[in-house]
Design a protein around this motif. Structure first.
Motif, short mmCIF file in Angstrom:
data_model
loop_
_atom_site.label_atom_id
_atom_site.label_comp_id
_atom_site.label_asym_id
_atom_site.label_seq_id
_atom_site.Cartn_x
_atom_site.Cartn_y
_atom_site.Cartn_z
N ASN A 39 0.84 -1.20 0.00
CA ASN A 39 0.00 0.00 0.00
C ASN A 39 0.87 1.25 0.00
OD1 ASN A 39 -2.19 -1.66 0.12
ND2 ASN A 39 -2.71 -1.21 2.22
N LEU A 40 0.38 2.28 -0.65
CA LEU A 40 1.08 3.56 -0.66
C LEU A 40 0.62 4.40 0.52
CD1 LEU A 40 0.88 4.40 -4.46
CD2 LEU A 40 2.83 3.50 -3.19
N PHE A 41 1.53 5.15 1.09
CA PHE A 41 1.24 5.97 2.26
C PHE A 41 1.83 7.36 2.05
CE2 PHE A 41 2.52 7.63 6.43
CZ PHE A 41 1.30 7.62 7.07
N ALA A 42 1.06 8.38 2.40
CA ALA A 42 1.54 9.76 2.33
C ALA A 42 1.40 10.40 3.70
CB ALA A 42 0.74 10.56 1.30
N PHE A 43 2.51 10.85 4.24
CA PHE A 43 2.49 11.58 5.50
C PHE A 43 2.40 13.06 5.16
CE2 PHE A 43 4.67 13.63 9.11
CZ PHE A 43 3.84 13.19 10.12
N VAL A 44 1.35 13.72 5.64
CA VAL A 44 1.07 15.11 5.27
C VAL A 44 1.56 16.04 6.37
CG1 VAL A 44 -0.75 16.74 4.65
CG2 VAL A 44 -0.96 14.34 3.98
N LEU A 45 2.44 16.95 5.99
CA LEU A 45 2.94 17.97 6.91
C LEU A 45 2.29 19.30 6.54
CD1 LEU A 45 6.71 17.08 6.82
CD2 LEU A 45 5.10 16.55 8.62
N MET A 46 1.57 19.87 7.49
CA MET A 46 0.91 21.14 7.27
C MET A 46 0.58 21.76 8.62
SD MET A 46 -2.77 19.71 5.88
CE MET A 46 -3.34 21.31 5.42
N PRO A 47 0.24 23.05 8.67
CA PRO A 47 -0.08 23.68 9.95
C PRO A 47 -1.30 23.05 10.61
CG PRO A 47 0.24 25.32 8.23
CD PRO A 47 0.21 23.98 7.56
N PHE A 48 -1.27 22.98 11.92
CA PHE A 48 -2.42 22.52 12.70
C PHE A 48 -3.31 23.72 12.97
CE2 PHE A 48 0.68 19.33 14.62
CZ PHE A 48 0.35 18.37 13.70
N ASP A 49 -4.10 24.05 12.01
CA ASP A 49 -4.98 25.21 12.10
C ASP A 49 -6.28 24.84 11.40
OD1 ASP A 49 -6.30 27.74 11.44
OD2 ASP A 49 -4.42 28.69 12.05
N SER A 50 -7.39 25.12 12.04
CA SER A 50 -8.68 24.72 11.48
C SER A 50 -8.94 25.33 10.10
CB SER A 50 -9.82 25.10 12.44
OG SER A 50 -9.85 26.50 12.64
N ARG A 51 -8.24 26.41 9.76
CA ARG A 51 -8.41 27.01 8.43
C ARG A 51 -7.97 26.06 7.32
NH1 ARG A 51 -4.94 32.22 8.73
NH2 ARG A 51 -3.64 30.71 9.81
N PHE A 52 -7.13 25.10 7.64
CA PHE A 52 -6.60 24.17 6.65
C PHE A 52 -7.31 22.82 6.63
CE2 PHE A 52 -3.14 27.07 7.69
CZ PHE A 52 -2.79 27.52 6.43
N ASP A 53 -8.29 22.62 7.52
CA ASP A 53 -8.97 21.33 7.61
C ASP A 53 -9.64 20.91 6.31
OD1 ASP A 53 -8.12 20.95 10.18
OD2 ASP A 53 -10.04 21.46 11.12
N ASP A 54 -10.36 21.81 5.65
CA ASP A 54 -11.03 21.46 4.39
C ASP A 54 -10.02 21.17 3.28
OD1 ASP A 54 -13.55 21.61 5.46
OD2 ASP A 54 -14.02 23.58 4.60
#
Length: 42
Positions: free
Chosen positions: A5-20
């Motif tokens: 299986n392929l896996f992608a670890f996503v690095l991004m800010p922990f801010d609700s503005r980015f949830d969508d």
């Protein structure tokens, strides 16, 4: 998850503005392509 299986670890800010962006722009499209995408906060 098996070794084929392929896996992608996503690095991004922990801010609700980015949830969508994460859910609808990264996680769902990745899942449709057979890639498991996760953020560290999941």
């Amino acid at each position: 998850m098996d070794e084929n299986n392929l896996f992608a670890f996503v690095l991004m800010p922990f801010d609700s503005r980015f949830d969508d962006i994460y859910r609808f722009g990264i996680k769902e499209p990745a899942g449709q392509m057979g890639i498991l995408a996760e953020r560290v906060d999941e």
